[in-house]
Design an enzyme around this catalytic site. Structure first.
Site, PDB file in Angstrom:
ATOM      1  N   VAL A  94       0.855  -1.190   0.000  1.00 44.91           N
ATOM      2  CA  VAL A  94       0.000   0.000   0.000  1.00 44.91           C
ATOM      3  C   VAL A  94       0.894   1.245   0.000  1.00 44.91           C
ATOM      4  O   VAL A  94       1.615   1.493   0.970  1.00 44.91           O
ATOM      5  CB  VAL A  94      -0.921   0.010   1.230  1.00 44.91           C
ATOM      6  CG1 VAL A  94      -1.774   1.275   1.248  1.00 44.91           C
ATOM      7  CG2 VAL A  94      -1.803  -1.231   1.244  1.00 44.91           C
ATOM      8  N   LEU A 137      -5.882   6.391  -1.258  1.00 47.07           N
ATOM      9  CA  LEU A 137      -5.936   5.196  -0.429  1.00 47.07           C
ATOM     10  C   LEU A 137      -7.376   4.883  -0.029  1.00 47.07           C
ATOM     11  O   LEU A 137      -7.779   3.720  -0.004  1.00 47.07           O
ATOM     12  CB  LEU A 137      -5.061   5.366   0.817  1.00 47.07           C
ATOM     13  CG  LEU A 137      -5.111   4.222   1.835  1.00 47.07           C
ATOM     14  CD1 LEU A 137      -4.811   2.878   1.182  1.00 47.07           C
ATOM     15  CD2 LEU A 137      -4.157   4.484   2.992  1.00 47.07           C
ATOM     16  N   TYR A 150      -4.595   3.057   9.671  1.00 46.27           N
ATOM     17  CA  TYR A 150      -5.599   2.051   9.313  1.00 46.27           C
ATOM     18  C   TYR A 150      -6.796   1.958  10.248  1.00 46.27           C
ATOM     19  O   TYR A 150      -7.785   1.311   9.916  1.00 46.27           O
ATOM     20  CB  TYR A 150      -4.912   0.691   9.176  1.00 46.27           C
ATOM     21  CG  TYR A 150      -3.963   0.678   8.001  1.00 46.27           C
ATOM     22  CD1 TYR A 150      -4.443   0.563   6.707  1.00 46.27           C
ATOM     23  CD2 TYR A 150      -2.596   0.838   8.187  1.00 46.27           C
ATOM     24  CE1 TYR A 150      -3.592   0.582   5.622  1.00 46.27           C
ATOM     25  CE2 TYR A 150      -1.731   0.868   7.105  1.00 46.27           C
ATOM     26  CZ  TYR A 150      -2.232   0.739   5.823  1.00 46.27           C
ATOM     27  OH  TYR A 150      -1.375   0.772   4.749  1.00 46.27           O
ATOM     28  N   PHE A 183       4.018  -9.443   5.786  1.00 44.47           N
ATOM     29  CA  PHE A 183       3.514  -9.653   4.428  1.00 44.47           C
ATOM     30  C   PHE A 183       3.080  -8.330   3.826  1.00 44.47           C
ATOM     31  O   PHE A 183       3.015  -7.328   4.523  1.00 44.47           O
ATOM     32  CB  PHE A 183       2.347 -10.659   4.415  1.00 44.47           C
ATOM     33  CG  PHE A 183       1.216 -10.340   5.350  1.00 44.47           C
ATOM     34  CD1 PHE A 183       0.151  -9.549   4.927  1.00 44.47           C
ATOM     35  CD2 PHE A 183       1.208 -10.801   6.662  1.00 44.47           C
ATOM     36  CE1 PHE A 183      -0.895  -9.257   5.788  1.00 44.47           C
ATOM     37  CE2 PHE A 183       0.161 -10.517   7.520  1.00 44.47           C
ATOM     38  CZ  PHE A 183      -0.892  -9.745   7.082  1.00 44.47           C
TER      39      PHE A 183
END
Length: 418
Positions: A85, A97, A126, A418
């Site tokens: 991202v 985003l 987030y 990840f």
């Protein structure tokens, strides 16, 4: 010109990779070579790769992939794993985003994913998308001479009939997946590893921009010969002015399916000749390691931070998948600004199972979907959330009751990035 996200074509993929490098401020942020592009493309579902383009140049990136996540009790649920991202510095604060995230989460919900997951590079980003920190990590640095270990004592594996064996990358690719599956069945927070993960983490087809140095691999075999644990570590080559070894062993991975394997592998790493310092890598905050040492103060915390963030997409599926140690009934009013998982739910739990269904009953607790994400692996406290003003208690004692309901015997841990 409209700056709308869209899926990326194979022809645009090299520029998309360049934009990822730019967003993560990598020194080698140019367009990658053909070999690296082909390698990455072979393991990428372009249908889940988004980009935003301005005058033909990629200025924002987003990718997701299929993942399985272990919840409390050992069940594994489908998750939407989010990675890569970025928004190029010249195009920040334009809502790029927001739009990419909305597209991806809507697709994940439609696919039937129970959760969305990510490793947050920055904390403040987030939460506004409904993610909460569900698993934390701690890294220790061990001063081996101070730890009080007897260098003449046998490694615990030798005392219980097990043994430690040094192996190579090919062995790890063969033995690792089955072992990891056993670890995932007992440790909530663990995420799935595909074949590509094992290749990349044993030096096969490593991308050009990543420098690879071959580590040491050691496995623990139980008395019956089964591989119950694996440690991967590297060592530097540092000697003091008086020709004394001062080498540091840095553990990049240690997974174990049994406590005996875990204890033996840590004792092995701390007993290697010339090693005077051990860096543990990112462990669960309640890892066994410090208390395995005769003097736990020899283990100094060097990193303590949030790690795995979760976003609930299906409240009943997420809460019914895990196990509970007690019986209770709670009405949860879940707010979700994204419109994906909100509602009022009756959660009824017992050691034999759980039921979570929509209800019109009065709420016991009101919370945002991000707080539910932080709670679902048992790593956060409803009582603490209430004290922080992030959870509203409508029935006296409901937060304390929920604390008992959601709590897990051990802390959640995700060993991977990840």
């Amino acid at each position: 010109m409209s700056l709308d996200p869209r899926t990326v074509s194979a022809a645009e993929f090299p520029d998309w990779l360049r934009a990822v490098g730019t967003g993560f401020v990598r020194a080698s942020a140019g367009v990658p070579g053909e070999e690296e592009v082909a390698l990455r493309l072979a393991h990428t579902d372009l249908g889940r790769v988004q980009g935003v383009f301005d005058a033909g140049r990629c200025v924002a990136t987003f990718r997701s992939f299929a993942q399985e996540l272990t919840v409390v009790g050992g069940a594994r649920v489908p998750a939407d794993a989010i990675t890569a991202v970025t928004v190029t510095p010249t195009h920040r604060r334009r809502g790029l985003l927001n739009r990419m995230m909305a597209v991806d989460l809507a697709s994940a919900k439609e696919r039937g994913d129970v959760l969305a997951s990510l490793i947050a590079a920055e904390y403040p980003i987030y939460g506004r998308y409904g993610f909460g920190p569900a698993a934390w990590i701690t890294e220790w640095e061990i001063d081996v001479p101070r730890a009080g270990l007897d260098p003449r004592a046998p490694v615990p594996s030798e005392a219980d009939g097990g043994r430690i064996e040094l192996v190579d990358g090919a062995d790890v690719r063969k033995l690792g997946p089955e072992l990891h599956g056993r670890v995932a069945a007992r440790q909530h927070g663990v995420v799935s590893r595909d074949e590509r993960w094992w290749q990349r983490n044993t030096g096969v087809d490593v991308p050009e921009h990543e420098t690879w140095s071959e580590p040491f691999y050691a496995v623990y075999r139980s008395p019956d010969g089964e591989v119950d644990g694996l440690v991967v570590y590297r060592a530097d080559d540092h000697w003091g002015d008086r020709k004394q070894p001062r080498e540091t062993a840095t553990v990049s991975s240690l997974i174990a399916a049994t406590p005996a394997a875990e204890r033996s592998l840590w004792r092995f790493v701390c007993s290697i000749d010339w090693i005077t310092t051990v860096r543990t890598g990112y462990r669960a905050p309640d890892d066994l390691l410090p208390l395995l040492l005769p003097d736990p103060r020899a283990a100094r915390v060097v990193t303590q931070a949030d790690w795995l963030w979760l976003r609930v997409l299906d409240v009943p599926a997420a809460l019914e998948a895990r196990t509970y140690a007690t019986g209770s009934a709670l009405v949860l009013d879940v707010h979700d600004a994204g419109g994906l998982a909100g509602g009022r739910f009756l959660l009824e739990v017992s050691p034999s199972g759980a039921s979570c269904v929509p209800t019109t009953r009065s709420a016991d607790l009101t919370l945002d979907v991000a707080e539910l994400g932080a709670l679902c692996l048992g790593d956060e406290s409803p009582v603490r959330l209430a004290a922080l003003g992030r959870l509203d208690e409508h029935r006296v004692g409901a937060a304390a009751e929920a604390d008992v309901v959601f709590r897990a015997p051990r802390r959640a841990w995700c060993p991977d990035v990840f």
